[in-house]
Design a protein around this motif. Structure first.
Motif, PDB file in Angstrom:
ATOM      1  N   LEU A 154       0.838  -1.211   0.000  1.00  0.00           N
ATOM      2  CA  LEU A 154       0.000   0.000   0.000  1.00  0.00           C
ATOM      3  C   LEU A 154       0.870   1.257   0.000  1.00  0.00           C
ATOM      4  CD1 LEU A 154      -2.990  -0.367   2.482  1.00  0.00           C
ATOM      5  CD2 LEU A 154      -3.075   0.268   0.083  1.00  0.00           C
ATOM      6  N   SER A 158       1.489   3.677  -3.158  1.00  0.00           N
ATOM      7  CA  SER A 158       1.022   5.054  -3.069  1.00  0.00           C
ATOM      8  C   SER A 158       2.155   6.037  -3.372  1.00  0.00           C
ATOM      9  CB  SER A 158       0.453   5.291  -1.673  1.00  0.00           C
ATOM     10  OG  SER A 158       0.143   6.635  -1.479  1.00  0.00           O
ATOM     11  N   SER A 162       1.400   6.467  -7.003  1.00  0.00           N
ATOM     12  CA  SER A 162       0.140   7.139  -6.646  1.00  0.00           C
ATOM     13  C   SER A 162      -1.045   6.193  -6.803  1.00  0.00           C
ATOM     14  CB  SER A 162      -0.093   8.372  -7.534  1.00  0.00           C
ATOM     15  OG  SER A 162       0.888   9.328  -7.264  1.00  0.00           O
ATOM     16  N   TRP A 163      -0.827   4.959  -6.420  1.00  0.00           N
ATOM     17  CA  TRP A 163      -1.850   3.931  -6.563  1.00  0.00           C
ATOM     18  C   TRP A 163      -2.572   3.723  -5.243  1.00  0.00           C
ATOM     19  CZ3 TRP A 163      -1.867  -0.797  -3.850  1.00  0.00           C
ATOM     20  CH2 TRP A 163      -2.862  -1.712  -4.245  1.00  0.00           C
ATOM     21  N   ALA A 164      -3.854   3.451  -5.321  1.00  0.00           N
ATOM     22  CA  ALA A 164      -4.604   3.016  -4.156  1.00  0.00           C
ATOM     23  C   ALA A 164      -5.641   2.013  -4.648  1.00  0.00           C
ATOM     24  CB  ALA A 164      -5.294   4.188  -3.468  1.00  0.00           C
ATOM     25  N   PRO A 165      -5.913   0.975  -3.889  1.00  0.00           N
ATOM     26  CA  PRO A 165      -6.943   0.027  -4.309  1.00  0.00           C
ATOM     27  C   PRO A 165      -8.304   0.697  -4.238  1.00  0.00           C
ATOM     28  CG  PRO A 165      -6.239  -0.473  -2.073  1.00  0.00           C
ATOM     29  CD  PRO A 165      -5.371   0.642  -2.555  1.00  0.00           C
ATOM     30  N   PRO A 166      -9.296   0.131  -4.869  1.00  0.00           N
ATOM     31  CA  PRO A 166     -10.646   0.701  -4.748  1.00  0.00           C
ATOM     32  C   PRO A 166     -11.035   0.829  -3.285  1.00  0.00           C
ATOM     33  CG  PRO A 166     -10.615  -0.989  -6.431  1.00  0.00           C
ATOM     34  CD  PRO A 166      -9.267  -1.012  -5.780  1.00  0.00           C
ATOM     35  N   LEU A 167     -11.710   1.911  -2.975  1.00  0.00           N
ATOM     36  CA  LEU A 167     -11.978   2.234  -1.575  1.00  0.00           C
ATOM     37  C   LEU A 167     -13.085   1.367  -0.978  1.00  0.00           C
ATOM     38  CD1 LEU A 167     -11.315   4.069   0.739  1.00  0.00           C
ATOM     39  CD2 LEU A 167     -12.709   5.838  -0.280  1.00  0.00           C
ATOM     40  N   GLU A 168     -14.060   1.050  -1.797  1.00  0.00           N
ATOM     41  CA  GLU A 168     -15.189   0.288  -1.265  1.00  0.00           C
ATOM     42  C   GLU A 168     -15.309  -1.048  -1.973  1.00  0.00           C
ATOM     43  OE1 GLU A 168     -17.925   4.197  -0.435  1.00  0.00           O
ATOM     44  OE2 GLU A 168     -18.932   2.310  -0.889  1.00  0.00           O
ATOM     45  N   TYR A 169     -15.643  -2.044  -1.186  1.00  0.00           N
ATOM     46  CA  TYR A 169     -15.820  -3.387  -1.739  1.00  0.00           C
ATOM     47  C   TYR A 169     -17.088  -3.425  -2.579  1.00  0.00           C
ATOM     48  CZ  TYR A 169     -16.726  -8.343  -2.099  1.00  0.00           C
ATOM     49  OH  TYR A 169     -16.978  -9.595  -2.594  1.00  0.00           O
ATOM     50  N   ARG A 170     -16.956  -3.999  -3.784  1.00  0.00           N
ATOM     51  CA  ARG A 170     -18.142  -4.226  -4.613  1.00  0.00           C
ATOM     52  C   ARG A 170     -18.170  -5.694  -4.996  1.00  0.00           C
ATOM     53  NH1 ARG A 170     -19.672   0.740  -4.615  1.00  0.00           N
ATOM     54  NH2 ARG A 170     -18.703   2.399  -5.815  1.00  0.00           N
ATOM     55  N   ILE A 262      -6.841  -4.343   6.293  1.00  0.00           N
ATOM     56  CA  ILE A 262      -6.020  -3.363   5.575  1.00  0.00           C
ATOM     57  C   ILE A 262      -6.686  -2.963   4.269  1.00  0.00           C
ATOM     58  CG2 ILE A 262      -3.823  -3.060   4.362  1.00  0.00           C
ATOM     59  CD1 ILE A 262      -2.520  -4.729   6.582  1.00  0.00           C
ATOM     60  N   PHE A 263      -7.250  -3.924   3.558  1.00  0.00           N
ATOM     61  CA  PHE A 263      -7.825  -3.619   2.247  1.00  0.00           C
ATOM     62  C   PHE A 263      -9.324  -3.363   2.291  1.00  0.00           C
ATOM     63  CE2 PHE A 263      -4.401  -3.921  -0.738  1.00  0.00           C
ATOM     64  CZ  PHE A 263      -3.443  -4.658  -0.066  1.00  0.00           C
ATOM     65  N   GLY A 264      -9.899  -3.401   3.487  1.00  0.00           N
ATOM     66  CA  GLY A 264     -11.328  -3.097   3.594  1.00  0.00           C
ATOM     67  C   GLY A 264     -12.212  -4.173   2.963  1.00  0.00           C
TER      68      GLY A 264
ATOM     69  N   VAL B 251     -18.306  -2.153   5.133  1.00  0.00           N
ATOM     70  CA  VAL B 251     -17.931  -1.450   3.895  1.00  0.00           C
ATOM     71  C   VAL B 251     -18.069   0.051   4.074  1.00  0.00           C
ATOM     72  CG1 VAL B 251     -18.441  -1.142   1.442  1.00  0.00           C
ATOM     73  CG2 VAL B 251     -18.507  -3.414   2.456  1.00  0.00           C
ATOM     74  N   VAL B 276     -15.588   2.497   5.580  1.00  0.00           N
ATOM     75  CA  VAL B 276     -14.922   1.998   6.786  1.00  0.00           C
ATOM     76  C   VAL B 276     -13.459   1.739   6.419  1.00  0.00           C
ATOM     77  CG1 VAL B 276     -14.823   0.174   8.509  1.00  0.00           C
ATOM     78  CG2 VAL B 276     -17.037   0.936   7.659  1.00  0.00           C
ATOM     79  N   ASP B 279      -7.338   0.972   8.595  1.00  0.00           N
ATOM     80  CA  ASP B 279      -5.888   0.917   8.544  1.00  0.00           C
ATOM     81  C   ASP B 279      -5.320   2.267   8.118  1.00  0.00           C
ATOM     82  OD1 ASP B 279      -3.366   0.111   6.487  1.00  0.00           O
ATOM     83  OD2 ASP B 279      -3.396  -0.868   8.439  1.00  0.00           O
ATOM     84  N   GLN B 282      -3.829   2.463   4.555  1.00  0.00           N
ATOM     85  CA  GLN B 282      -4.910   2.488   3.554  1.00  0.00           C
ATOM     86  C   GLN B 282      -5.520   3.886   3.490  1.00  0.00           C
ATOM     87  OE1 GLN B 282      -6.616   1.401   0.967  1.00  0.00           O
ATOM     88  NE2 GLN B 282      -8.137  -0.080   1.666  1.00  0.00           N
ATOM     89  N   ALA B 285      -3.121   6.216   1.729  1.00  0.00           N
ATOM     90  CA  ALA B 285      -3.051   5.938   0.290  1.00  0.00           C
ATOM     91  C   ALA B 285      -4.297   6.475  -0.412  1.00  0.00           C
ATOM     92  CB  ALA B 285      -2.914   4.432   0.055  1.00  0.00           C
ATOM     93  N   GLN B 286      -5.432   6.312   0.224  1.00  0.00           N
ATOM     94  CA  GLN B 286      -6.687   6.798  -0.372  1.00  0.00           C
ATOM     95  C   GLN B 286      -6.709   8.321  -0.401  1.00  0.00           C
ATOM     96  OE1 GLN B 286      -8.627   4.900  -1.928  1.00  0.00           O
ATOM     97  NE2 GLN B 286      -8.114   2.876  -1.124  1.00  0.00           N
ATOM     98  N   LYS B 288      -4.070  10.254  -0.661  1.00  0.00           N
ATOM     99  CA  LYS B 288      -3.155  10.662  -1.732  1.00  0.00           C
ATOM    100  C   LYS B 288      -3.817  10.540  -3.097  1.00  0.00           C
ATOM    101  CE  LYS B 288       1.364  10.458  -2.198  1.00  0.00           C
ATOM    102  NZ  LYS B 288       2.589   9.841  -2.631  1.00  0.00           N
TER     103      LYS B 288
END
Lengths: 316, 602
Positions: A154, A158, A162-170, A262-264, B251, B276, B279, B282, B285-286, B288
């Protein structure tokens, strides 16, 4: 078939023992209870409210009667509801277990896809540079805690990209692309440690099999390498690997809580961890029951698979 | 300071993760005699708050825009969405998004929020006599347009039914309902007519209005909530600024603007999203990636204090806003069993004299780095009241505190003298209990280590005792009212009113008292300020309480606080202009005033 039936019958006392152990440890050993957690800042001054809640939650009877009540509900198909959220445990697990299964199964597939060929190559090229590279890499990967690796991915992702995984789980049905973008990295991260262990296991098993007379015979008969390794080596080396994979799966499903956090990812691990923090008894008990059942069934499946891999093995 | 100790503190130099706080910013510095230049940016992209009557801030005034979705975060899964039933801190904070209170704290715009209250759904109130309070609802306060409330108007009957449930089983009922606690003021509530509500009071209570304004008070639910119309644990139907559009456990939350909100023109935003995010890596990173916009958040800002300055250097379009110090007050609580050395005032004073508060603040907030970067933060000693309480806090470094302010200053020699006088010439050993988990912050263990080292210099040899919060700390320390051995690191929560805060954590009948019945003088002062309805006189009594604590040290504050730096993208407007009173709520008091420009839309 008789063996299968016997094994499945044995799951009943095993599961009963597991649930009883969890129940009594929770209630008898931990000095506080759900109500203490719920009203932690006010309970001492409001014993009436605390008592009200204990009655509402069914925590006032003897431990044996509480256990019997819970077991009775489970046998009727009711896994109970969270004492905090009132959401049905069955509903929550129906939503979360597939997510954890996907994470776990995905990681296991990656593990097998990477570790089996890598282990074979490492054995075949024994003591060569490739062997040292694969073994060294496996040791290094085995030493990396997955939560540390996840945080590193992560942070570096970042900082550098400048990468971030998707913020919300779908879910895959809501948005397959976003879903895969979120799950890809955690699946790979979870696969790292077991793949490292499996590479070394596979290597030692293949080396063991390669020493056998029937392999020399197969070569002497003029069989090509593909048939020797594919038909004779792999199948004989796979038994411990199957055991390893079988034991791995429940761990991957329930033990990925930190990566989920960590990844939500709203998986079972997080659900159980939160419940433990709150002493949410129905959730803890029912989730342990489900995971325990899963572990037992996987073990049975692993045992059955032995007979397919090695026809000499017959269960009585 | 001995090199070894500084080395240990350097090892334990972890930063706070930035617990959320909104509150008053720098105007109270002026009240403390600070002569810093009012308002304006000290570093590009850093705002403070103009002192009252001072120069306008250096940031350009931009016309607010409506629309857009603000993405904040929540760092904890709420146990329930019901703000009345036992729910824990985050549950009550979430209530602020969709439910209303009778009163609310006035926010400060580029100025101090002084803790005064104004009507939320109430337009006026009066006290015809000491035992009666009558409140009148605003016209046309409408509920959620969805079933079962269907956008109807909130009436006095809703207030009464909410009160009845709250008084029967509300988590915080002992603060308001006399039936649950004799110190609480309200004996009964009735609807006079469709809009007027009459409260009968057992006694005058200076904390009543502020408690009703805080998130620990009375959130108003529609009567349908109590007749099975909807499940309050999983759904929300209120009259607040937002409507809960979607909640997926683990979520996040999506709120959309309530089109029927009584305060016309607000909220400015179309919606707020709270994923939610548990971390820190996380969250950062979000942030940024501009998936989170910044600002104060439920549970913590997106960027930890450790990384704010690095982010400021790397990300040009960000801004640091200084919000008030947190109201949460970490303390060292003492075990007061028979034979405990801490029953002797001299020993307790010695403990306080051994704490190097300035170093403690520096280490755990990185204060110097912020100051070197041009951010005008300061450290403020807790008394144990935090400087975030504005005029209620008395600065131990100020001249008004009195002679016992000396007990907050590091003085190892004096501490040893006091211990000798108390019969501990060679010091003594004592258990030092702290949480093994991160319930009260990830650096809690490091704080404990630092404190044990400091006490060790005076001969108080601490035996570390890390324990689990739920299974050990709550039953064996938190609820023991001082009946334990040794020292326990505690953390007082925030409340809407400083008197309420003292009452809960230090009064003999306080739900979380650290003192038990050991200090009747504390009870007397708490009651005195509670009965004093003149605000200035009440502030003076709270100052007296702090002087008493300084002299007797019944509980020793661990260190202190600085202003809380909150990072945002510049496209988020609001955290630089509006400063709410601690004990208020982001969802209701802050977010309706925020807006985002085009750089954060789409």
């Amino acid at each position: 078939m008789a063996y299968l039936i016997r094994r499945l019958m044995l799951t009943i006392p095993t599961v009963l023992g597991l649930t009883a152990l969890v129940f009594f440890l929770l209630h008898a050993v931990v000095p506080s209870d759900t109500v203490d957690v719920l009203v932690s800042f006010y309970g001492i001054n409001d014993p009436e409210l605390a008592q009200q809640l204990r009655e509402e939650f069914g925590l006032t009877g003897s431990l044996l009667s509480q256990y019997a009540d819970w077991l009775g509900s489970v046998l009727r198909g009711d896994l109970g509801a969270s004492l905090f959220t009132k959401r049905s445990v069955l509903e929550e697990l129906s939503r979360r277990l597939p997510i954890s299964l996907e994470l776990g199964l995905g990681a296991m597939l990656v593990t097998l896809a990477v570790a089996i060929p890598a282990g074979i190559i490492s054995a075949v090229k024994r003591d060569g540079p490739l062997d040292y590279l694969l073994r060294g890499g496996a040791v290094l990967a085995n030493a990396l805690p997955d939560f540390w690796a996840a945080t590193l991915v992560l942070v570096l992702g970042s900082v550098w990209f400048s990468w971030a995984p998707p913020l919300e789980y779908r879910t895959p049905w809501e948005d397959l692309g976003e879903h895969l973008r979120l799950m890809a990295v955690p699946v790979l991260l979870v696969a790292v440690t077991p793949a490292a262990a499996l590479i070394r296991l596979m290597r030692s098993q293949v080396l063991e099999v390669l020493r056998q007379d029937y392999i020399r015979t197969a070569r002497a008969k003029g069989l090509d390498a593909r048939r020797v390794y594919g038909r004779h080596v792999l199948r004989n080396a796979l038994l411990p690997v199957v055991t390893f994979a079988g034991l791995l799966l429940p761990r991957l499903i329930a033990g990925t809580v930190i990566v989920e956090q960590i990844f939500g990812i709203p998986g079972t691990g997080r659900y159980l961890l939160q419940a433990i923090g709150r002493l949410d008894y129905p959730v803890i008990q029912s989730t342990n029951l489900v995971i325990g059942l899963l572990l037992i069934l996987v073990n049975v499946a692993v045992d059955i698979s032995y007979t397919w891999i090695d026809p000499r093995i017959r269960w009585r | 300071m001995p090199a070894g100790m500084r080395g240990r503190i350097r090892y334990s130099r972890r930063r706070l993760l930035g617990v959320a706080g909104t509150g008053v910013a720098a105007a109270w510095l002026a009240a403390c005699g600070d002569s810093k230049k009012p308002g304006g940016a000290q570093t590009e992209g850093v705002t403070g708050v103009a002192t009252p009557g001072g120069a306008a801030p250096a940031t350009t005034v931009v016309q607010a825009q409506t629309g857009g979705i603000f993405r904040s975060l929540i760092d904890e899964e709420p146990a329930t969405l019901d703000p009345i039933a036992p729910s824990g801190g985050v549950g009550a904070q979430l209530g602020a998004f969709t439910y209303s209170r009778l009163l609310r704290f006035k926010a400060g715009k580029n100025a101090l929020a002084d803790g005064s209250v104004e009507g939320d759904i109430v337009s006026r109130w009066e006290q015809p006599d000491a035992g009666t309070l009558v409140m009148t609802l605003r016209d046309g306060v409408k509920l959620d347009p969805r079933a079962p409330t269907n956008g109807r108007v909130l009436t006095a009957e809703d207030i009464v039914t909410t009160w009845e449930t709250f008084a029967a089983k509300g988590t915080y009922r002992t603060d308001l309902a006399n039936a649950a606690s004799k110190d609480a003021p309200i004996t009964s509530v009735r609807a006079v007519d469709g809009k007027a509500i009459e409260f009968k009071l057992a006694q005058p209570d200076a904390q009543l209005l502020t408690t009703l304004a805080s998130r620990f008070g009375l959130w108003i639910l529609p009567k349908e909530a109590f007749s099975g119309g909807f499940d309050t644990k999983t759904e929300m139907r209120g009259s607040g600024p937002w409507l809960l559009e979607k909640y997926t456990p683990a979520v996040g939350f999506s709120f959309k603007k309530n089109p029927n909100y009584w305060e016309s023109g607000h909220p400015l935003l179309d919606g707020v999203e709270l994923p939610v995010v548990m971390d820190t890596a996380q969250a950062e990173a979000q942030f940024k990636a501009k998936n989170i916009h910044g600002g104060p958040a439920l549970g913590g800002g997106a960027v930890s204090e450790t990384n704010i300055l690095t982010f400021k250097k790397d990300l040009k379009d960000t801004r640091i806003d200084l919000h008030a110090p947190q109201l949460i007050g970490p303390t060292l609580a003492f075990g007061y069993r028979e034979g405990s050395p801490f029953r002797d005032k001299r020993v307790r004073q010695a403990v306080s004299l051994l704490i190097d508060r300035d170093t403690f603040i520096e280490v755990f907030t990185n204060l110097k780095a912020f100051q070197d970067a041009g951010v005008k933060m300061k450290g403020y000693w807790a008394t144990p009241l935090s400087a975030g309480w504005g005029p209620f806090w008395l600065d131990p470094k100020g001249s008004a505190f009195g002679p016992h302010a000396a007990n907050f200053k590091l003085n190892v020699a004096e501490a040893k003298k006091l211990l000798t006088a108390a019969g501990f010439e060679n010091g003594f050993e004592t258990p030092f209990t702290f949480l093994s988990g991160s319930n009260w912050g990830r650096d809690w263990g490091q704080r404990g280590e630092a404190l044990m080292t400091m006490l060790g210099r005076g001969g108080i040899r601490c035996k570390p005792n890390p324990v689990d919060y739920n299974s050990v700390f709550i039953p064996q320390y938190l609820r023991k009212r001082g009946d334990f051995d040794g020292i326990a690191m505690q953390r007082t929560g925030s409340r809407g009113d400083p008197g309420q805060w003292y009452s809960i954590f230090f009064g003999s009948s306080g739900a979380n008292t650290q003192l038990g019945n050991m200090f009747p003088e504390v009870d007397a002062l708490i009651l005195k300020q509670r009965r004093e309805t003149d605000r200035d006189k009440r502030i003076a009594i709270v100052h007296e309480l702090q002087r008493y604590f300084a002299e007797h040290m019944p509980s020793v504050p661990q260190g202190g606080h600085t202003e809380e730096p909150i990072m945002s993208w510049k496209g988020l407007h609001g955290p630089d202009e509006y400063f709410t009173w601690g004990g208020g709520d982001l969802g209701a008091d802050a977010f309706p005033l925020y807006w985002i420009d085009s750089s954060l839309r789409g």
